[in-house]
Enzyme design. Structure first.
Site, PDB file in Angstrom:
ATOM      1  N   LYS A 196       0.862  -1.179   0.000  1.00  0.00           N
ATOM      2  CA  LYS A 196       0.000   0.000   0.000  1.00  0.00           C
ATOM      3  C   LYS A 196       0.895   1.224   0.000  1.00  0.00           C
ATOM      4  CE  LYS A 196      -3.657   2.445   2.449  1.00  0.00           C
ATOM      5  NZ  LYS A 196      -4.613   2.422   3.563  1.00  0.00           N
TER       6      LYS A 196
ATOM      7  N   LYS B  27      -2.185  -1.498  -3.805  1.00  0.00           N
ATOM      8  CA  LYS B  27      -3.041  -0.311  -3.794  1.00  0.00           C
ATOM      9  C   LYS B  27      -2.196   0.936  -3.905  1.00  0.00           C
ATOM     10  CE  LYS B  27      -6.133   1.979  -0.566  1.00  0.00           C
ATOM     11  NZ  LYS B  27      -6.745   1.889   0.729  1.00  0.00           N
TER      12      LYS B  27
HETATM   13  C1  PBG Z   1      -7.065   3.676   5.252  1.00  0.00           C
HETATM   14  C2  PBG Z   1      -7.626   3.474   3.889  1.00  0.00           C
HETATM   15  C3  PBG Z   1      -7.507   4.400   2.847  1.00  0.00           C
HETATM   16  C4  PBG Z   1      -8.147   3.854   1.756  1.00  0.00           C
HETATM   17  C5  PBG Z   1      -8.650   2.626   2.141  1.00  0.00           C
HETATM   18  N1  PBG Z   1      -8.306   2.393   3.472  1.00  0.00           N
HETATM   19  C6  PBG Z   1      -6.946   5.758   2.805  1.00  0.00           C
HETATM   20  C7  PBG Z   1      -5.657   6.054   3.417  1.00  0.00           C
HETATM   21  O1  PBG Z   1      -4.762   5.203   3.523  1.00  0.00           O
HETATM   22  O2  PBG Z   1      -5.503   7.198   3.795  1.00  0.00           O
HETATM   23  C8  PBG Z   1      -8.229   4.545   0.437  1.00  0.00           C
HETATM   24  C9  PBG Z   1      -9.178   4.001  -0.539  1.00  0.00           C
HETATM   25  C10 PBG Z   1      -9.438   4.905  -1.671  1.00  0.00           C
HETATM   26  O3  PBG Z   1      -8.809   5.961  -1.866  1.00  0.00           O
HETATM   27  O4  PBG Z   1     -10.348   4.552  -2.436  1.00  0.00           O
HETATM   28  N2  PBG Z   1      -7.081   2.639   6.121  1.00  0.00           N
END
Ligand code: PBG
Length: 428
Positions: free
Chosen positions: A295, A348
Site C-alpha cells: 500500500k 493499492k
Molecule cells: C485507510 C484506507 C484508505 C483507503 C482505504 N483504506 C486511505 C488512506 O490510507 O488514507 C483509500 C481508498 C481509496 O482511496 O479509495 N485505512
C-alpha cells in the site's frame, strides 16, 4: 508431420498450408523439432506468406435459409469458392510487393470470433469487490469528490445497494465507516466496539444475505482523532506494536459480527501474524486475512479521505505506507505477509502500480487483489463527465488491464456499473 505445399502465383511463391494443428498430440521433443524445422524452412528467402484473407471476408452470403442451402447442395449446386479478387484500395495507394513476413500477428485479430477466441484475460462480476461507505444517518449522502458514490445509511441505503449489486452478480463488498467525531479518540477504541457501526452493519447484512462475502477494513483511521491508521505518540511517531494490539481487537470484533475476510490496510509491521493468532485464539480459524501488502503513500486516496472525513490531522502517512518510487520493497512486504499467513495479497492503488501487481503475481502463489482507489475512479468519472473520454469504455478497459497485470480480484467503486455492462445492461 509438417505439411507445406507451395504454389506459384505470378513471380511470387506462396506457402499455403502450414499444418500447425498436426503438432497437437506430438511428443514435446518431436514438436519442438518440428517447430524449429518449420522456422528454418519459413525463413528461406523465396517464400512469401499471403497477407490475409480480406477478400474472403467481404464475400456476401447468398442469403438462403438453411433448408434452401441444404436443398441446393443436394441438387448439386454448391456455392462457388470465394472469388480471387481483392477489394480496391483508395486512389494513390502505392502498389507494393507483399512484405516477406513469417509472422503477421494481425491474422489472429481479423474477425471478432478469432479475437474472442484468443483473448487472454477476462473480466467477470465474480472478480469484483464493491467498497461501500456507511454512516449512522438515515439518508444516503452523495460524496462530492466521487460522483455516483454515497455515504449510505446502514439500515436502508446499504441493504438496497447490496441488493442492486447482487442483482448484477457482485456478491462481495468491503465496508468503510464514517464515524462521528464524538466517537473518535487517540487510541481509536471505537474500532473494536462490538456494537459499533461496522459490526452492526455486518450483522444486518449477514442476516439479510447470508451468502454474501463481507470484507472489512482493519485500520484505526476512521476511529482516530488524529486521522492516522495507528496510535500517534506525542513526538508524532505512529506506534507500531501498540497499534497492532488494537488492530487485533478490531479484527476479532469484526469476525465476531460475521466478517468473512478481514483486511488490514494500516501497513504496521507484523500485523498479519498477530491478527492470525488473535483470530485463531478466538476460534475464527475460517476467517481469512486479505493483507494490504503493498500500500503506497498515494495522493490518489484524496477523494476517499473526503468521503470519510479521515484526512490526517497533521503530517502524512509516509512512515508506514510505501514510497511510490519503490518496487523491490514490495517483495519484502510480500515475503513477510506470506510467512505471516495472509490468504490474499493486495496492491493499492491499482492502475499506476500495475508493475507491482505483476511483481506480486509472479512471486506468490496466493491470490492477488488490486484496489482501484477513489482518485482513479474520480478521474475516470471526471473525464467522462467532461466528455474527454468515453467513461464506460475507459472503465472496462481499466479493469481488464488490472486483471491482465495479474489481479484475481479488484476492489473498485465501479463494481456495480461494470457488472451491469457485463450483463449487457445499460451502465447507469
Ligand atoms: C485507510 C484506507 C484508505 C483507503 C482505504 N483504506 C486511505 C488512506 O490510507 O488514507 C483509500 C481508498 C481509496 O482511496 O479509495 N485505512
Amino acid at each position: 508431420m509438417v505439411t507445406m505445399t507451395s504454389v506459384t502465383l505470378g513471380d511470387v511463391r506462396v506457402v499455403r498450408s502450414v499444418d500447425v494443428q498436426s503438432y497437437v498430440g506430438l511428443k514435446p521433443s518431436t514438436a519442438r523439432k518440428s517447430v524449429s524445422l518449420l522456422r528454418r524452412t519459413e525463413t528461406r528467402p523465396l517464400m512469401v506468406v499471403r497477407a490475409s484473407k480480406e477478400g474472403d471476408i467481404s464475400v456476401k452470403s447468398s442469403g438462403l435459409s438453411i433448408e434452401e442451402s441444404e436443398a441446393a447442395a443436394v441438387a448439386g449446386n454448391f456455392p462457388d469458392p470465394p472469388p480471387p479478387w481483392r477489394p480496391s484500395a483508395p486512389k494513390g495507394t502505392p502498389n507494393v510487393k507483399p512484405l516477406p513476413l513469417t509472422r503477421r500477428p494481425r491474422r489472429n485479430r481479423k474477425s471478432p470470433t478469432l479475437r474472442d477466441a484468443f483473448q487472454e484475460t477476462n473480466l467477470s462480476a465474480s472478480n469484483l469487490v464493491l467498497p461501500l461507505f456507511i454512516h449512522e444517518g438515515e439518508e444516503d449522502v452523495p460524496i462530492g469528490a466521487m460522483p455516483g458514490c454515497y455515504r449510505l445509511g446502514w439500515r436502508h441505503g446499504l441493504l438496497e445497494e447490496v441488493y442492486k449489486a447482487r442483482d448484477v452478480g457482485v456478491n462481495s463488498i468491503v465496508l468503510f465507516p464514517k464515524i462521528p467525531d464524538a466517537l473518535k479518540s487517540q487510541a481509536g477504541d471505537e474500532a473494536f466496539n462490538d456494537n459499533g457501526l461496522v459490526p452492526r452493519a455486518i450483522r444486518l447484512l449477514k442476516d439479510k444475505y447470508p451468502d454474501i462475502v463481507i470484507y472489512t477494513d482493519v485500520a484505526l483511521d476512521p476511529y482516530s482523532s488524529d486521522g492516522h491508521d495507528g496510535i500517534v505518540r506525542e513526538d508524532g511517531v505512529i506506534m507500531n506494536d501498540e497499534t497492532v494490539h488494537q488492530l487485533c481487537k478490531q479484527a476479532v470484533s469484526q469476525a465476531r459480527a460475521g466478517a468473512d475476510v478481514v483486511s488490514p490496510s494500516d501497513m504496521m509491521d507484523g500485523r498479519v501474524s498477530a491478527i492470525r493468532a488473535a483470530l485463531d485464539a478466538e476460534g475464527f480459524q475460517e476467517v481469512s486475512i486479505m493483507s494490504y501488502t503493498a500500500k503506497y503513500a498515494s495522493s490518489f486516496y484524496g477523494p476517499f479521505r473526503e468521503a470519510l472525513d479521515s484526512n490526517p490531522r497533521f503530517g502524512d502517512k509516509k512512515t508506514y505506507q510505501m514510497n511510490p518510487a519503490n518496487y523491490r520493497e514490495a517483495l519484502v512486504e510480500t515475503e513477510a505477509d506470506e510467512v505471516e499467513g495472509a490468504d490474499i495479497l493486495l496492491v493499492k492503488p491499482a492502475m499506476p502500480y500495475l508493475d507491482v501487481v505483476r511483481l506480486l503475481r509472479d512471486n506468490s502463489a496466493l491470490p492477488i487483489a488490486a484496489y482501484q482507489v477513489s482518485g482513479e475512479y474520480s478521474m475516470i468519472k471526471a473525464g467522462g463527465a467532461l466528455k474527454m473520454v468515453d467513461e464506460e469504455k475507459v472503465m472496462m478497459e481499466s479493469l481488464l488491464c488490472i486483471r491482465r497485470a495479474g489481479a484475481d480480484i479488484i476492489l473498485t467503486y465501479f463494481a456495480r456499473q461494470a457488472a451491469s455492462v457485463l450483463c449487457g445492461m445499460k451502465s447507469k
